[in-house]
Motif scaffolding. Structure first.
Motif, PDB file in Angstrom:
ATOM      1  N   LYS A   1       0.810  -1.211   0.000  1.00 17.46           N
ATOM      2  CA  LYS A   1       0.000   0.000   0.000  1.00 17.46           C
ATOM      3  C   LYS A   1       0.846   1.263   0.000  1.00 17.46           C
ATOM      4  CE  LYS A   1      -4.099  -1.984   0.512  1.00 17.46           C
ATOM      5  NZ  LYS A   1      -5.218  -1.773  -0.447  1.00 17.46           N
ATOM      6  N   GLY A   2       2.163   1.117  -0.077  1.00 16.00           N
ATOM      7  CA  GLY A   2       3.005   2.296   0.111  1.00 16.00           C
ATOM      8  C   GLY A   2       3.132   2.580   1.592  1.00 16.00           C
ATOM      9  N   ARG A   3       2.988   3.831   1.987  1.00 12.74           N
ATOM     10  CA  ARG A   3       3.108   4.183   3.410  1.00 12.74           C
ATOM     11  C   ARG A   3       1.847   3.762   4.165  1.00 12.74           C
ATOM     12  NH1 ARG A   3       4.912   9.582   3.154  1.00 12.74           N
ATOM     13  NH2 ARG A   3       2.744  10.164   2.808  1.00 12.74           N
TER      14      ARG A   3
ATOM     15  N   THR B   1     -11.114  -2.966  13.936  1.00 10.06           N
ATOM     16  CA  THR B   1     -10.102  -3.570  13.076  1.00 10.06           C
ATOM     17  C   THR B   1     -10.411  -3.321  11.604  1.00 10.06           C
ATOM     18  OG1 THR B   1     -11.298  -5.679  13.117  1.00 10.06           O
ATOM     19  CG2 THR B   1      -9.548  -5.368  14.752  1.00 10.06           C
ATOM     20  N   GLY B   2      -9.397  -3.581  10.767  1.00 10.90           N
ATOM     21  CA  GLY B   2      -9.569  -3.466   9.328  1.00 10.90           C
ATOM     22  C   GLY B   2      -8.673  -2.413   8.709  1.00 10.90           C
ATOM     23  N   LEU B   3      -8.829  -2.241   7.406  1.00  9.13           N
ATOM     24  CA  LEU B   3      -8.046  -1.266   6.643  1.00  9.13           C
ATOM     25  C   LEU B   3      -8.788   0.054   6.577  1.00  9.13           C
ATOM     26  CD1 LEU B   3      -5.481  -0.831   4.895  1.00  9.13           C
ATOM     27  CD2 LEU B   3      -6.868  -1.537   2.920  1.00  9.13           C
ATOM     28  N   LYS B   4      -8.137   1.123   7.005  1.00 11.59           N
ATOM     29  CA  LYS B   4      -8.748   2.458   7.039  1.00 11.59           C
ATOM     30  C   LYS B   4      -7.802   3.461   6.377  1.00 11.59           C
ATOM     31  CE  LYS B   4      -9.998   0.271  11.203  1.00 11.59           C
ATOM     32  NZ  LYS B   4     -11.401   0.212  11.124  1.00 11.59           N
ATOM     33  N   LYS B   5      -8.215   4.730   6.349  1.00 11.30           N
ATOM     34  CA  LYS B   5      -7.365   5.808   5.856  1.00 11.30           C
ATOM     35  C   LYS B   5      -7.458   7.009   6.796  1.00 11.30           C
ATOM     36  CE  LYS B   5      -7.405   4.838   0.881  1.00 11.30           C
ATOM     37  NZ  LYS B   5      -5.941   4.641   0.744  1.00 11.30           N
TER      38      LYS B   5
ATOM     39  N   VAL C   1     -10.748  16.735  26.962  1.00 12.07           N
ATOM     40  CA  VAL C   1      -9.337  16.494  27.231  1.00 12.07           C
ATOM     41  C   VAL C   1      -8.548  16.737  25.948  1.00 12.07           C
ATOM     42  CG1 VAL C   1      -9.729  14.848  29.097  1.00 12.07           C
ATOM     43  CG2 VAL C   1      -9.609  14.032  26.734  1.00 12.07           C
ATOM     44  N   PRO C   2      -7.315  17.196  26.067  1.00  9.10           N
ATOM     45  CA  PRO C   2      -6.498  17.447  24.871  1.00  9.10           C
ATOM     46  C   PRO C   2      -6.094  16.154  24.186  1.00  9.10           C
ATOM     47  CG  PRO C   2      -5.212  17.789  26.872  1.00  9.10           C
ATOM     48  CD  PRO C   2      -6.626  17.585  27.313  1.00  9.10           C
ATOM     49  N   MET C   3      -6.011  16.203  22.874  1.00  9.64           N
ATOM     50  CA  MET C   3      -5.584  15.077  22.044  1.00  9.64           C
ATOM     51  C   MET C   3      -4.527  15.578  21.061  1.00  9.64           C
ATOM     52  SD  MET C   3      -9.401  13.495  21.321  1.00  9.64           S
ATOM     53  CE  MET C   3      -8.810  12.355  20.089  1.00  9.64           C
ATOM     54  N   PRO C   4      -3.342  15.914  21.545  1.00  9.73           N
ATOM     55  CA  PRO C   4      -2.323  16.480  20.654  1.00  9.73           C
ATOM     56  C   PRO C   4      -1.938  15.529  19.523  1.00  9.73           C
ATOM     57  CG  PRO C   4      -1.712  16.732  22.977  1.00  9.73           C
ATOM     58  CD  PRO C   4      -2.873  15.804  22.929  1.00  9.73           C
ATOM     59  N   TYR C   5      -1.631  16.106  18.374  1.00 15.91           N
ATOM     60  CA  TYR C   5      -1.188  15.353  17.192  1.00 15.91           C
ATOM     61  C   TYR C   5      -2.233  14.337  16.745  1.00 15.91           C
ATOM     62  CZ  TYR C   5       3.270  17.383  18.632  1.00 15.91           C
ATOM     63  OH  TYR C   5       4.264  18.269  19.009  1.00 15.91           O
ATOM     64  N   ALA C   6      -3.496  14.710  16.823  1.00 19.93           N
ATOM     65  CA  ALA C   6      -4.579  13.792  16.472  1.00 19.93           C
ATOM     66  C   ALA C   6      -4.644  13.557  14.964  1.00 19.93           C
ATOM     67  CB  ALA C   6      -5.912  14.341  16.970  1.00 19.93           C
ATOM     68  N   GLN C   7      -4.707  12.273  14.597  1.00 16.02           N
ATOM     69  CA  GLN C   7      -4.873  11.871  13.203  1.00 16.02           C
ATOM     70  C   GLN C   7      -5.992  10.825  13.152  1.00 16.02           C
ATOM     71  OE1 GLN C   7      -1.102  11.854  10.756  1.00 16.02           O
ATOM     72  NE2 GLN C   7      -0.210  11.254  12.732  1.00 16.02           N
ATOM     73  N   PHE C   8      -7.137  11.237  12.637  1.00 20.43           N
ATOM     74  CA  PHE C   8      -8.343  10.410  12.662  1.00 20.43           C
ATOM     75  C   PHE C   8      -8.384   9.476  11.462  1.00 20.43           C
ATOM     76  CE2 PHE C   8      -9.226  14.081  15.245  1.00 20.43           C
ATOM     77  CZ  PHE C   8      -9.917  13.565  16.310  1.00 20.43           C
ATOM     78  N   PHE C   9      -8.768   8.208  11.745  1.00 21.14           N
ATOM     79  CA  PHE C   9      -8.785   7.214  10.681  1.00 21.14           C
ATOM     80  C   PHE C   9     -10.056   6.384  10.630  1.00 21.14           C
ATOM     81  CE2 PHE C   9      -6.369   5.486  14.303  1.00 21.14           C
ATOM     82  CZ  PHE C   9      -7.127   4.361  14.621  1.00 21.14           C
TER      83      PHE C   9
ATOM     84  N   ASP D   1      -3.247   8.479   3.919  1.00 21.45           N
ATOM     85  CA  ASP D   1      -2.394   7.326   4.188  1.00 21.45           C
ATOM     86  C   ASP D   1      -3.202   6.197   4.821  1.00 21.45           C
ATOM     87  OD1 ASP D   1      -0.118   8.443   3.139  1.00 21.45           O
ATOM     88  OD2 ASP D   1       0.779   8.959   5.072  1.00 21.45           O
ATOM     89  N   ASP D   2      -2.804   4.981   4.553  1.00 19.16           N
ATOM     90  CA  ASP D   2      -3.518   3.822   5.057  1.00 19.16           C
ATOM     91  C   ASP D   2      -3.167   3.521   6.513  1.00 19.16           C
ATOM     92  OD1 ASP D   2      -5.071   2.690   2.753  1.00 19.16           O
ATOM     93  OD2 ASP D   2      -3.084   2.673   1.845  1.00 19.16           O
ATOM     94  N   VAL D   3      -4.151   2.964   7.213  1.00 19.69           N
ATOM     95  CA  VAL D   3      -3.983   2.455   8.576  1.00 19.69           C
ATOM     96  C   VAL D   3      -4.596   1.070   8.612  1.00 19.69           C
ATOM     97  CG1 VAL D   3      -4.581   2.774  11.013  1.00 19.69           C
ATOM     98  CG2 VAL D   3      -4.110   4.787   9.569  1.00 19.69           C
TER      99      VAL D   3
END
Length: 231
Positions: A113-115, A152-156, A171-179, A220-222
């Motif tokens: 999938k690349g990265r 579980t599973g493949l997400k982006k 509450v703070p969630m620094p550097y949040a990246q939602f998938f 990007d994939d997760v």
């Protein structure tokens, strides 16, 4: 800001798993604040993990060492008792260490999938791959507790906010990246080994969350696999 649908699952779990004192330690409530004098069912394993003399008997020094570990990792009650929750955290640390630098040995996280950011719920580990190359990790993570499992599973990755604050838990969630529907990678202000887990997000240490922020991008994939112990 995210719309309400995307915010619905954003959470950060910080409530520790509490074992009834009378059952776990044989102490009364009046003694609960004291250091336990009772050897726990995992006394020898805990002593070995902490580098203490392995004799299976509780000493003042044993209790103090166990208690310090419990305090660091938000294990309650932190009275120095070598119970199942304390040993469970230590055992997980041992298993994580044993993985070394080849977290995708079984090839279960797709590398075509690349990265991609991989999450192993069973071992509570995450890492970033670029094709067959390990780019970062593996690093310990803290995923969803029972009833709030990280799906579980493949997400982006679909939305990123470096200074996000949970609209539900304030509450703070620094550097949040939602998938996935509000579940995200983000930094957490407590130990990533603190039981019982988050409300679905993948908690990272601050340095790891910052590295993930710099390495990943929207789209990007997760890939999330396995099952968190106790869920």
């Amino acid at each position: 800001m995210m719309n309400q649908r995307k915010k619905g699952f954003v959470a950060l779990g910080i409530t520790a798993l509490v074992t009834p004192l009378a059952i776990a330690t044989g102490t009364t409530n009046a003694q609960a604040a004291s250091c336990s004098t009772t050897a726990g069912p995992y006394q020898k394993q805990v002593e070995k993990f902490l580098g203490r003399p392995v004799d299976g008997r509780q000493s003042t020094a044993d209790c103090q060492a166990i208690r310090a570990f419990q305090t660091t990792h938000s294990i309650t009650p932190n009275i120095g008792y070598a119970g199942p929750v304390t040993w469970g955290v230590m055992d997980l640390m041992n298993k994580q260490k044993a993985v070394g630098k080849n977290p995708n040995r079984a090839g279960t996280c797709p590398v075509n999938k690349g990265r991609i950011a991989c999450v192993d719920l069973t071992l509570q580990l995450s890492w970033i791959q670029d094709g067959g190359k390990l780019v970062y990790g593996p690093v310990p993570v803290r995923t969803g507790r029972d009833g709030y499992e990280t799906r579980t599973g493949l997400k982006k990755i679909y939305w990123r906010n470096i200074d996000h604050v949970s609209s539900i838990y304030k509450v703070p969630m620094p550097y949040a990246q939602f998938f996935d529907g509000g579940q995200a990678f983000h930094s957490v202000g407590i130990s990533v080994w603190a039981p019982p887990g988050s409300h679905g997000c993948v908690n990272l240490r601050r340095s790891d969350a910052k590295a993930y922020w710099n390495l990943l991008r929207d789209g990007d994939d997760v890939f999330v696999q396995g099952r968190k112990p106790g869920t």
